[in-house]
Enzyme design. Structure first.
Site, PDB file in Angstrom:
ATOM      1  N   LYS A   4      -4.449  -3.175  15.697  1.00 35.00           N
ATOM      2  CA  LYS A   4      -5.272  -2.457  14.732  1.00 35.00           C
ATOM      3  C   LYS A   4      -6.545  -1.904  15.371  1.00 35.00           C
ATOM      4  CE  LYS A   4      -2.591  -2.734  11.173  1.00 35.00           C
ATOM      5  NZ  LYS A   4      -1.956  -1.511  10.613  1.00 35.00           N
ATOM      6  N   SER A  36      -7.225  -1.985   9.736  1.00 34.43           N
ATOM      7  CA  SER A  36      -7.451  -3.291   9.130  1.00 34.43           C
ATOM      8  C   SER A  36      -8.877  -3.727   9.384  1.00 34.43           C
ATOM      9  CB  SER A  36      -6.486  -4.324   9.728  1.00 34.43           C
ATOM     10  OG  SER A  36      -6.830  -5.644   9.331  1.00 34.43           O
ATOM     11  N   ASP A  48      12.545   4.601  11.261  1.00 32.13           N
ATOM     12  CA  ASP A  48      12.055   3.557  12.158  1.00 32.13           C
ATOM     13  C   ASP A  48      10.858   4.148  12.879  1.00 32.13           C
ATOM     14  OD1 ASP A  48      11.474   1.762  14.165  1.00 32.13           O
ATOM     15  OD2 ASP A  48      13.523   1.667  14.963  1.00 32.13           O
ATOM     16  N   VAL A  49       9.648   3.695  12.555  1.00 36.61           N
ATOM     17  CA  VAL A  49       8.451   4.333  13.107  1.00 36.61           C
ATOM     18  C   VAL A  49       8.325   4.151  14.616  1.00 36.61           C
ATOM     19  CG1 VAL A  49       7.162   4.215  10.945  1.00 36.61           C
ATOM     20  CG2 VAL A  49       6.966   2.328  12.610  1.00 36.61           C
ATOM     21  N   ILE A  57       0.833  -1.207   0.000  1.00 41.28           N
ATOM     22  CA  ILE A  57       0.000   0.000   0.000  1.00 41.28           C
ATOM     23  C   ILE A  57       0.863   1.250   0.000  1.00 41.28           C
ATOM     24  CG2 ILE A  57      -1.698   1.343   1.301  1.00 41.28           C
ATOM     25  CD1 ILE A  57      -3.000  -1.184   2.183  1.00 41.28           C
ATOM     26  N   ASP A  94      10.767   4.341   4.976  1.00 43.04           N
ATOM     27  CA  ASP A  94      10.670   2.960   5.444  1.00 43.04           C
ATOM     28  C   ASP A  94      11.856   2.714   6.366  1.00 43.04           C
ATOM     29  OD1 ASP A  94      10.008   0.156   5.715  1.00 43.04           O
ATOM     30  OD2 ASP A  94       8.970   0.318   3.804  1.00 43.04           O
ATOM     31  N   TYR A  99      -2.037  -8.689  16.400  1.00 42.85           N
ATOM     32  CA  TYR A  99      -2.447  -7.851  15.259  1.00 42.85           C
ATOM     33  C   TYR A  99      -3.843  -7.281  15.492  1.00 42.85           C
ATOM     34  CZ  TYR A  99      -2.916  -6.392  10.378  1.00 42.85           C
ATOM     35  OH  TYR A  99      -3.078  -5.660   9.231  1.00 42.85           O
TER      36      TYR A  99
END
Length: 254
Positions: free
Chosen positions: A158, A141, A63-64, A32, A51, A154
């Protein structure tokens, strides 16, 4: 009925108000994220592609999960452009595991990237977005809306992204110009992350059963990128904020 070429041109025309906009994209090496970057640049906007490492479809390392990295990147955007029109938080990871099988290190890693990374992006980009009334799109998501026994971390990450989105939107609405924030909740996007999750085979079958006309294949990244962009810096979305947008072929409709 429109032919494929005409339909594609009309879709692209709806993004022309992105021309000259500055959009920061995380996870630009993913399906995406890379599609968002391509779409922004195609219509004459500036996409700052980030990224974990430059060279993976990204030109800026980020690095988020690192506060220092976010501060560095936002400071660089301000120095070069003086403003930010859109932020697309597309970085994310998924690891399979039930509540019994997920170890604490895995839990922390998934939440760190998916939820902490989104929090840090919203937090540090917000002052720059306020200058001209920008917008944020968080990649959530379908699994923020429905549960899976085998994607515990996950699911939690989300779900957190979707409610964080609402909080950020309410805060952004207090300003003039306002800062909007929305979440896109796709089902299964063609790409490496989904390909690596065996659990998705079962859920894909549920999606296909929900609506055979729309759910007999995975969603394509280009279509999801257009949705993200329309919600971020498109003028058409000026009254849309605090919303979750399921893009799931009817999976959550039943």
């Amino acid at each position: 009925m429109l032919d494929n070429k005409t339909e594609s041109n009309e879709r692209q025309n709806r993004l022309t108000d992105l021309k000259d906009k500055i959009v920061l994209v995380t996870g630009a090496g993913g399906a995406i994220g890379s599609a968002v970057v391509t779409a922004v640049r195609h219509v004459g906007g500036t996409a700052i592609a980030t990224d974990l490492a430059a060279g993976t479809g990204a030109d800026t390392p980020l690095d988020v999960t690192s506060e220092a990295d976010w501060q560095r990147v936002i400071a660089d955007v301000e120095a070069k452009h003086g403003r930010l029109d859109g932020l697309v938080n597309a970085a994310g990871i998924a690891m399979v595991g039930s509540i019994e099988k997920t170890d604490y290190a895995t839990w922390k890693r998934v939440l760190s990237v998916n939820l902490d990374g989104t929090f840090l992006g919203c937090k540090y980009a917000f002052p720059l977005l306020r200058k001209k009334g920008g917008a944020i799109v968080n990649l959530s998501s379908v699994l923020a809306l429905v549960g899976s026994s085998n994607l515990t971390a996950y699911n939690a990450s989300k779900g957190g992204v979707s409610l964080l989105t609402k909080s950020v939107a309410l805060n952004g609405a207090r300003y003039r110009p306002s800062v909007r924030c929305n979440a896109v909740c796709p089902a299964f996007i063609e790409g490496a992350m989904v390909d690596g999750i065996a659990e998705t085979r079962r859920i894909r079958s549920r999606a296909a059963a929900a609506d055979r006309r729309h759910s007999d294949r995975q969603a394509r990244p280009a279509g999801r990128s257009r949705q993200a962009l329309r919600l971020s810096v498109s003028d058409d979305a000026s009254f849309i904020t605090g919303a979750d947008f399921p893009i799931d072929g009817g999976l959550t409709a039943r």
